[in-house]
Design a protein around this motif. Sequence first.
Motif, PDB file in Angstrom:
ATOM      1  N   TYR A   1      67.352  -5.895 -55.119  1.00 54.89           N
ATOM      2  CA  TYR A   1      67.491  -4.540 -54.593  1.00 54.89           C
ATOM      3  C   TYR A   1      68.659  -4.394 -53.607  1.00 54.89           C
ATOM      4  O   TYR A   1      69.487  -3.489 -53.739  1.00 54.89           O
ATOM      5  CB  TYR A   1      66.175  -4.122 -53.933  1.00 54.89           C
ATOM      6  CG  TYR A   1      66.189  -2.742 -53.320  1.00 54.89           C
ATOM      7  CD1 TYR A   1      66.308  -1.614 -54.121  1.00 54.89           C
ATOM      8  CD2 TYR A   1      66.070  -2.565 -51.950  1.00 54.89           C
ATOM      9  CE1 TYR A   1      66.310  -0.351 -53.563  1.00 54.89           C
ATOM     10  CE2 TYR A   1      66.072  -1.311 -51.385  1.00 54.89           C
ATOM     11  CZ  TYR A   1      66.194  -0.209 -52.195  1.00 54.89           C
ATOM     12  OH  TYR A   1      66.208   1.037 -51.632  1.00 54.89           O
ATOM     13  N   GLY A   2      68.715  -5.320 -52.656  1.00 56.05           N
ATOM     14  CA  GLY A   2      69.776  -5.255 -51.645  1.00 56.05           C
ATOM     15  C   GLY A   2      71.158  -5.412 -52.255  1.00 56.05           C
ATOM     16  O   GLY A   2      72.130  -4.796 -51.809  1.00 56.05           O
TER      17      GLY A   2
ATOM     18  N   ARG B   1      64.660 -12.932 -51.252  1.00 61.86           N
ATOM     19  CA  ARG B   1      65.371 -11.685 -51.010  1.00 61.86           C
ATOM     20  C   ARG B   1      66.443 -11.893 -49.944  1.00 61.86           C
ATOM     21  O   ARG B   1      67.508 -11.285 -49.988  1.00 61.86           O
ATOM     22  CB  ARG B   1      64.361 -10.637 -50.561  1.00 61.86           C
ATOM     23  CG  ARG B   1      64.870  -9.239 -50.602  1.00 61.86           C
ATOM     24  CD  ARG B   1      63.763  -8.253 -50.493  1.00 61.86           C
ATOM     25  NE  ARG B   1      63.049  -8.359 -49.219  1.00 61.86           N
ATOM     26  CZ  ARG B   1      62.027  -7.575 -48.875  1.00 61.86           C
ATOM     27  NH1 ARG B   1      61.606  -6.655 -49.706  1.00 61.86           N
ATOM     28  NH2 ARG B   1      61.438  -7.718 -47.725  1.00 61.86           N
TER      29      ARG B   1
ATOM     30  N   ASN C   1      62.801  -6.916 -56.483  1.00 64.86           N
ATOM     31  CA  ASN C   1      62.707  -7.088 -55.039  1.00 64.86           C
ATOM     32  C   ASN C   1      63.901  -7.867 -54.509  1.00 64.86           C
ATOM     33  O   ASN C   1      64.495  -7.505 -53.503  1.00 64.86           O
ATOM     34  CB  ASN C   1      61.421  -7.843 -54.688  1.00 64.86           C
ATOM     35  CG  ASN C   1      60.339  -6.922 -54.181  1.00 64.86           C
ATOM     36  OD1 ASN C   1      60.427  -6.402 -53.084  1.00 64.86           O
ATOM     37  ND2 ASN C   1      59.330  -6.694 -54.994  1.00 64.86           N
TER      38      ASN C   1
ATOM     39  N   ARG D   1      71.180 -12.547 -50.691  1.00 65.13           N
ATOM     40  CA  ARG D   1      72.169 -11.734 -49.987  1.00 65.13           C
ATOM     41  C   ARG D   1      73.332 -12.570 -49.464  1.00 65.13           C
ATOM     42  O   ARG D   1      74.389 -12.045 -49.150  1.00 65.13           O
ATOM     43  CB  ARG D   1      71.482 -11.017 -48.813  1.00 65.13           C
ATOM     44  CG  ARG D   1      70.499  -9.937 -49.234  1.00 65.13           C
ATOM     45  CD  ARG D   1      71.207  -8.632 -49.313  1.00 65.13           C
ATOM     46  NE  ARG D   1      72.126  -8.523 -48.197  1.00 65.13           N
ATOM     47  CZ  ARG D   1      71.769  -8.184 -46.979  1.00 65.13           C
ATOM     48  NH1 ARG D   1      70.530  -7.838 -46.740  1.00 65.13           N
ATOM     49  NH2 ARG D   1      72.648  -8.161 -46.019  1.00 65.13           N
TER      50      ARG D   1
END
Lengths: 293, 357
Positions: free
Chosen positions: B100-101, B148, B97, B152
């Motif tokens: 993923y980005g 999450r 999760n 990033r």
Amino acid sequence: MKRVIFGSSWLPYAFLAPQILIVIIFFYLPAAEAVRASFYLENPFGGGSTFVGIDNYKDVLTDDNYVRVAKFTFWFSLLVTFFSLAIALLLAVKADTVLRGAKSYRILLMWVYAIAPPVAGLIGVLMFDQHVGPITDVAALFGYKMQIGVNYNDTAAAMIIISIWKQVPVNFIFFLSGLQSIPKAVREAAQIDCRSSWRRFWTVTFPMLAPTGFFLLIINITYALFDTFAVIDVVMKNEPGSNPMTLVYKVYLDGFRGSDLGGSSAQSVILMALVLLLTIFQFRMIERRVHYT
Amino acid sequence: MASVTIDHVTKEYSTSGRPAVSDVSLAIAEGEFIVLVGPSGCGKSTLLRMVAGLEKITDGEVRIGDRRVNEVDPADRDIAMVFQNYALYPHMTVRKNMGYGLKNRRLPKAEIEKRVAEAASILQLDEYLDRRPRELSGGQRQRVAMGRAIVREPACFLFDEPLSNLDAKLRVEMRGEIKQLQRRLGTTSIYVTHDQLEAMTLADRLVVLNKGEVEQIGAPLDVYRSPASTFVASFIGSPAMSLLNAASDGSALRIGDVVVASGAGLAAGPVTLGVRAEDFILAPTSGGFAMQVSYVEELGAGRLVHGAVQGQMLTLSISADHPMTDELIIAIDPARLHLFDASSGKRITPRRETAEA
């Protein structure tokens, strides 16, 4: 699951009785009869039957024709299942993104579902008709002469296409509702995490559709194996001859046209075993994964 | 990290109706924590979603750093968003999760693992990395959603009511964590909430929205101390500010026929008088007026007394030690009363306050 405690012991059985009766009368008794009959050789003109042990099974499995039909059934089921799932998924994904007139689109895509299989078969046959069928006309444009009921491959193709066409709406409805049950926020999170919509589909949407997809896979295999009977019957126009057919159709043909009740019973017992295996596989798989919440 | 500029942004869903967001301008400095607050339907989420790129901008411009992002894909805006219902991918483990980005942005595997491990240790998620979201509690899921966003390392964090699905105790805890985390990372943040307490405690600057328009922008304490309108006065602060219909005759401010304050510097006519619960003076030496007590809320540290003056409801907070009677003699701290235009609800600044400042 909600548990209810009954005061008396017979009451729950009384509630269950109608369902149990239906299952016994329409499933267990005929199934038991089929198993029994598969070990006997029936006299086609009435008047008794002879016990022959597993001879019927031996005959069936060594019969070239049976093997040929089994092979066709395999390819038929594979193609029908794959294409009816794939086309339905594509349509559902596209319909899901339609904003204007979404309802009309959905109804247009669903209504084939409401047509009874023999009627669908008839419409299909008309489409492939040698004189007025538009699909035959299109094939003719490319210089190909389509002959349904005469040419083995043409007949097989027609059966497959009509069966797919009939099943797509069912799958479409399930896929669409599956897509719509994916939370909006999850899709939006994915939109921020992943630029490519293709990649997003395969990494987020598709895995989240897996429970629906797996359920539909089993439903479609069962459909291709059993429920395409009417379509095949109509396409074949009562002339089995050298035409392609599925195992279920052959059970009917041998039993009621060929009056070989024993051999036909043996074939249906084999099919029953196949369904049993499929069901066990399905439950195992469902237990193991494909449950998200 | 970057500044975010919202420049005369408008959002219309249909050309006929009232715009959901109407001509909002806001300059957010690098590293600033901005909270958009307002009742449901005030356009705060819509504004946030326009910054995220999940909603098209009808008019105006959004810039992240110096770049106009109106037409930029959400994935390319260099933002990360935390959603109200977490929006985790149910089929992926916590590790996936969070990664993923990054994976989609083609970061090297080692770098992804490093960042995920870092975020997990900040958020105390180390032991849950291989679990799926359904095996986590609400608070843990919220942490994963935060993780999450953190991995990033975006220019801007966007929070869309991230705590409203948690229970009261956890919400207070997570509120503190978010504040500390934002301080530590120094990432520009825009946070949407309908909870004025959350807004007050988190914000560097508050933006109070009402019906798609900005009512007031300011530091939490400034907004609390000098609300720009009766809407802000009643929305920010708990208990809500008491708003009373009063009238000025040029020398005195009256409620009904009771003189409650000096009216010097005010034009004659009706006016809305606002007083915070803590700004009443109990049993004053002179100039008090009577309040009929209707009911009392015990808060432990103090109590809230609800009552009426000349039939108009007001709320004051008093010490729990004060003896309760059916009638209290009170006065208003003249330095702390708020005056609003009776018809528009906008704040009026009387001359004497400006003289003080």
